[in-house]
Design a protein around this motif. Structure first.
Motif, PDB file in Angstrom:
ATOM      1  N   GLY A   1       0.788  -1.221   0.000  1.00 41.01           N
ATOM      2  CA  GLY A   1       0.000   0.000   0.000  1.00 41.01           C
ATOM      3  C   GLY A   1       0.818   1.267   0.000  1.00 41.01           C
ATOM      4  N   LEU A   2       2.115   1.193  -0.167  1.00 34.95           N
ATOM      5  CA  LEU A   2       2.978   2.381  -0.236  1.00 34.95           C
ATOM      6  C   LEU A   2       3.150   2.802  -1.690  1.00 34.95           C
ATOM      7  N   SER A   3       3.669   4.015  -1.881  1.00 30.62           N
ATOM      8  CA  SER A   3       3.926   4.478  -3.242  1.00 30.62           C
ATOM      9  C   SER A   3       5.198   3.795  -3.787  1.00 30.62           C
ATOM     10  N   LEU A   4       5.393   3.926  -5.122  1.00 32.12           N
ATOM     11  CA  LEU A   4       6.549   3.287  -5.765  1.00 32.12           C
ATOM     12  C   LEU A   4       7.863   3.855  -5.221  1.00 32.12           C
ATOM     13  N   LEU A   5       7.917   5.191  -5.076  1.00 29.35           N
ATOM     14  CA  LEU A   5       9.106   5.828  -4.491  1.00 29.35           C
ATOM     15  C   LEU A   5       8.788   6.199  -3.057  1.00 29.35           C
ATOM     16  N   ASN A   6       9.367   5.462  -2.153  1.00 28.61           N
ATOM     17  CA  ASN A   6       9.219   5.727  -0.719  1.00 28.61           C
ATOM     18  C   ASN A   6      10.593   5.625  -0.077  1.00 28.61           C
ATOM     19  N   PRO A   7      10.728   6.040   1.167  1.00 26.03           N
ATOM     20  CA  PRO A   7      12.048   6.008   1.811  1.00 26.03           C
ATOM     21  C   PRO A   7      12.684   4.618   1.828  1.00 26.03           C
ATOM     22  N   VAL A   8      11.895   3.562   1.930  1.00 26.94           N
ATOM     23  CA  VAL A   8      12.454   2.200   1.968  1.00 26.94           C
ATOM     24  C   VAL A   8      13.028   1.837   0.596  1.00 26.94           C
ATOM     25  N   SER A   9      12.305   2.130  -0.481  1.00 25.85           N
ATOM     26  CA  SER A   9      12.798   1.773  -1.815  1.00 25.85           C
ATOM     27  C   SER A   9      14.012   2.625  -2.206  1.00 25.85           C
ATOM     28  N   VAL A  10      14.006   3.907  -1.794  1.00 29.90           N
ATOM     29  CA  VAL A  10      15.160   4.772  -2.076  1.00 29.90           C
ATOM     30  C   VAL A  10      16.387   4.280  -1.316  1.00 29.90           C
ATOM     31  N   ALA A  11      16.228   3.886  -0.036  1.00 31.10           N
ATOM     32  CA  ALA A  11      17.352   3.369   0.771  1.00 31.10           C
ATOM     33  C   ALA A  11      17.874   2.069   0.169  1.00 31.10           C
ATOM     34  N   ALA A  12      16.952   1.209  -0.277  1.00 33.99           N
ATOM     35  CA  ALA A  12      17.376  -0.048  -0.917  1.00 33.99           C
ATOM     36  C   ALA A  12      18.138   0.247  -2.200  1.00 33.99           C
ATOM     37  N   GLY A  13      17.655   1.237  -2.958  1.00 38.73           N
ATOM     38  CA  GLY A  13      18.350   1.623  -4.189  1.00 38.73           C
ATOM     39  C   GLY A  13      19.753   2.147  -3.910  1.00 38.73           C
ATOM     40  N   LEU A  14      19.865   2.993  -2.850  1.00 35.06           N
ATOM     41  CA  LEU A  14      21.193   3.518  -2.487  1.00 35.06           C
ATOM     42  C   LEU A  14      22.133   2.389  -2.052  1.00 35.06           C
ATOM     43  N   LEU A  15      21.606   1.458  -1.249  1.00 33.85           N
ATOM     44  CA  LEU A  15      22.444   0.326  -0.781  1.00 33.85           C
ATOM     45  C   LEU A  15      22.886  -0.552  -1.960  1.00 33.85           C
ATOM     46  N   LEU A  16      21.939  -0.856  -2.847  1.00 35.41           N
ATOM     47  CA  LEU A  16      22.295  -1.686  -4.007  1.00 35.41           C
ATOM     48  C   LEU A  16      23.246  -0.940  -4.952  1.00 35.41           C
TER      49      LEU A  16
END
Length: 200
Positions: A76-91
């Motif tokens: 239920g979250l948006s496509l760009l959220n703090p979790v996905s951005v953090a995962a993107g930065l880590l990857l």
């Protein structure tokens, strides 16, 4: 240096067979160090600047951001959220580290290959020059001692010929003396015979 020292030792050993002329029989063995001219070419390092790091990080982080963003949309979250951005930065950071490690391993492999080529080339050149040096030393020793032996042989032959001529000359003069003595004995016997006849 070891080859040169052994060649000098061998020359002294052979020169001893020439007796008193041994010291004069030593050849001139100049030392010539091998001249292996091989250069080590360092492989050129692949540049990994800031721009390449950013592009590599974005390429790795984009996939992670989209993947985690899709999973978070289920929650239920948006496509760009703090979790996905953090995962993107880590990857993205992991992708940059992996790329740096891959480039380091490739540079190490290229350096090992260059070092192996350099050592093989050096061993080949030193081996060739060592064989050439051994052949040159062998030729020098052979030519020198052959010439010296021929010179000694000529002087011995000359001395032998002179001795034979002296013996022949002595034999000839001895024959002449024997003839003279024999002739003198005949003359004395003739005179003795004449003297005996006079006394009768």
């Amino acid at each position: 240096m070891w080859t040169h020292q052994r060649a000098q030792w061998l020359a002294r050993q052979v020169a001893e067979h020439f007796g008193d002329a041994g010291e004069q029989a030593l050849p001139d063995l100049g030392f010539h160090a091998p001249n292996a001219a091989s250069t080590f070419d360092m492989p050129t390092a692949e540049s990994f600047g800031v721009g390449q790091k950013v592009i590599t990080g974005m390429r790795g982080g984009y996939g992670g951001t989209i993947m985690i963003g899709m999973l978070s949309t289920v929650a239920g979250l948006s496509l760009l959220n703090p979790v996905s951005v953090a995962a993107g930065l880590l990857l993205g950071r992991k992708t940059v580290k992996d790329e740096r490690k891959r480039m380091l391993q490739r540079r190490q492999a290229e350096a090992k290959s260059a070092a192996r080529r350099f050592i093989d080339d050096l061993i080949f050149q030193v081996g060739k020059e060592s064989r050439d040096l051994l052949r040159a030393l062998q030729r020098t020793l052979r030519d020198h001692f052959t010439a010296h032996a021929q010179e000694l042989s000529r002087s011995v032959q000359d001395a032998l010929s002179a001795a034979q001529q002296a013996v022949k000359a002595d034999a000839g003069s001895r024959d002449d003396r024997i003839k003279d003595v024999t002739a003198e004995l005949r003359r004395v016997e003739h005179l003795a015979g004449l003297a005996r006849e006079l006394t009768r």
